[in-house]
Design an enzyme around this catalytic site. Structure first.
Site, PDB file in Angstrom:
ATOM      1  N   PRO A   9      -4.797  12.756 -23.734  1.00  0.00           N
ATOM      2  CA  PRO A   9      -5.546  13.757 -24.493  1.00  0.00           C
ATOM      3  C   PRO A   9      -4.711  14.493 -25.537  1.00  0.00           C
ATOM      4  O   PRO A   9      -3.544  14.795 -25.316  1.00  0.00           O
ATOM      5  CB  PRO A   9      -6.061  14.725 -23.431  1.00  0.00           C
ATOM      6  CG  PRO A   9      -5.234  14.488 -22.233  1.00  0.00           C
ATOM      7  CD  PRO A   9      -4.768  13.074 -22.301  1.00  0.00           C
ATOM      8  N   ARG A  17      -1.637  18.962 -35.019  1.00  0.00           N
ATOM      9  CA  ARG A  17      -1.510  19.933 -33.936  1.00  0.00           C
ATOM     10  C   ARG A  17      -0.057  20.376 -33.767  1.00  0.00           C
ATOM     11  O   ARG A  17       0.826  19.544 -33.578  1.00  0.00           O
ATOM     12  CB  ARG A  17      -1.992  19.289 -32.633  1.00  0.00           C
ATOM     13  CG  ARG A  17      -1.738  20.111 -31.412  1.00  0.00           C
ATOM     14  CD  ARG A  17      -2.063  19.321 -30.151  1.00  0.00           C
ATOM     15  NE  ARG A  17      -1.725  20.094 -28.974  1.00  0.00           N
ATOM     16  CZ  ARG A  17      -1.374  19.566 -27.841  1.00  0.00           C
ATOM     17  NH1 ARG A  17      -1.310  18.259 -27.683  1.00  0.00           N
ATOM     18  NH2 ARG A  17      -1.072  20.337 -26.816  1.00  0.00           N
ATOM     19  N   ALA A  74      -1.717  16.188 -21.049  1.00  0.00           N
ATOM     20  CA  ALA A  74      -1.975  17.187 -20.016  1.00  0.00           C
ATOM     21  C   ALA A  74      -2.342  16.559 -18.670  1.00  0.00           C
ATOM     22  O   ALA A  74      -2.139  17.177 -17.622  1.00  0.00           O
ATOM     23  CB  ALA A  74      -3.074  18.141 -20.476  1.00  0.00           C
ATOM     24  N   HIS A  77       0.060  16.408 -15.504  1.00  0.00           N
ATOM     25  CA  HIS A  77       0.212  17.491 -14.536  1.00  0.00           C
ATOM     26  C   HIS A  77      -0.970  17.630 -13.591  1.00  0.00           C
ATOM     27  O   HIS A  77      -0.927  18.459 -12.682  1.00  0.00           O
ATOM     28  CB  HIS A  77       0.420  18.812 -15.290  1.00  0.00           C
ATOM     29  CG  HIS A  77       1.306  18.656 -16.481  1.00  0.00           C
ATOM     30  ND1 HIS A  77       2.659  18.406 -16.380  1.00  0.00           N
ATOM     31  CD2 HIS A  77       1.021  18.655 -17.811  1.00  0.00           C
ATOM     32  CE1 HIS A  77       3.169  18.280 -17.599  1.00  0.00           C
ATOM     33  NE2 HIS A  77       2.201  18.429 -18.479  1.00  0.00           N
ATOM     34  N   ASP A  84      -2.652   7.083  -9.168  1.00  0.00           N
ATOM     35  CA  ASP A  84      -3.122   5.976  -8.332  1.00  0.00           C
ATOM     36  C   ASP A  84      -3.257   4.692  -9.149  1.00  0.00           C
ATOM     37  O   ASP A  84      -2.950   3.601  -8.652  1.00  0.00           O
ATOM     38  CB  ASP A  84      -4.468   6.322  -7.695  1.00  0.00           C
ATOM     39  CG  ASP A  84      -4.360   7.359  -6.592  1.00  0.00           C
ATOM     40  OD1 ASP A  84      -3.228   7.690  -6.174  1.00  0.00           O
ATOM     41  OD2 ASP A  84      -5.423   7.849  -6.156  1.00  0.00           O
ATOM     42  N   SER A  99       7.483  16.352 -26.306  1.00  0.00           N
ATOM     43  CA  SER A  99       8.187  17.624 -26.120  1.00  0.00           C
ATOM     44  C   SER A  99       8.957  17.593 -24.798  1.00  0.00           C
ATOM     45  O   SER A  99       8.704  16.749 -23.929  1.00  0.00           O
ATOM     46  CB  SER A  99       7.191  18.792 -26.112  1.00  0.00           C
ATOM     47  OG  SER A  99       6.358  18.729 -24.967  1.00  0.00           O
ATOM     48  N   ARG A 108       3.761  22.889 -16.601  1.00  0.00           N
ATOM     49  CA  ARG A 108       4.065  21.577 -17.185  1.00  0.00           C
ATOM     50  C   ARG A 108       5.323  20.955 -16.585  1.00  0.00           C
ATOM     51  O   ARG A 108       5.669  19.814 -16.902  1.00  0.00           O
ATOM     52  CB  ARG A 108       4.244  21.702 -18.696  1.00  0.00           C
ATOM     53  CG  ARG A 108       2.986  22.123 -19.426  1.00  0.00           C
ATOM     54  CD  ARG A 108       3.205  22.085 -20.928  1.00  0.00           C
ATOM     55  NE  ARG A 108       2.184  22.799 -21.643  1.00  0.00           N
ATOM     56  CZ  ARG A 108       1.011  22.276 -22.012  1.00  0.00           C
ATOM     57  NH1 ARG A 108       0.741  21.024 -21.714  1.00  0.00           N
ATOM     58  NH2 ARG A 108       0.133  23.001 -22.667  1.00  0.00           N
TER      59      ARG A 108
END
Length: 142
Positions: A9, A17, A74, A77, A84, A99, A108
């Site tokens: 995402p 961004r 994201a 996390h 799985d 990052s 994070r």
């Protein structure tokens, strides 16, 4: 050698961004450069903001590729489903983060997918993907 790059995402927003964190290049532009630099590799790229689509993609490439570079964004996390899926496939997955997740918010700092990955590269910007390719090239040539 077949390598899949799978981004999660918000990585479709690279270049727009938070350029101070993620840089000003789009991933598509970067991917074209990778294909030019590594003409002997068969590279594919997939990005989705939808968790289930990422799981499906792992299932699609996870049995006939030599390596997967995965930036789960994201979902790193939060996603037991991605963890799985990685555990259930044969192809090794290398976790990538643009990052340094350990210099960011504390939530994070934990990766749910790491335990299923062969390793992690974080904090080196888009160069992390190229270093990931180098990893797979090196283990193939052993």
């Amino acid at each position: 050698m077949k390598i899949a790059i799978i981004n999660g995402p918000n990585l479709n927003l690279l270049g727009k961004r938070e350029p101070e964190i993620y840089g000003s290049s789009t991933f598509e532009d970067f991917f074209e450069k990778l294909k030019t630099r590594y003409p002997d590799l068969t590279l594919s790229y997939y990005q989705s903001n939808v968790e289930g689509e990422l799981v499906n993609r792992l299932h699609e490439v996870g049995f006939d590729h030599d390596g997967i570079l995965m930036n789960a964004g994201a979902y790193t996390h939060t996603s037991v489903a991605l963890s799985d899926a990685i555990a259930g496939i044969k192809t090794p997955v290398l976790e990538i983060h643009i990052s340094n997740i350990y210099k960011r918010e504390e939530f994070r700092h934990k990766s749910i997918i790491s335990k299923e990955c062969v390793g992690m590269i974080a904090g080196l910007g888009l160069l992390g993907y190229e270093l990931g390719l180098q990893y797979f090239i090196q283990i193939e040539n052993r």
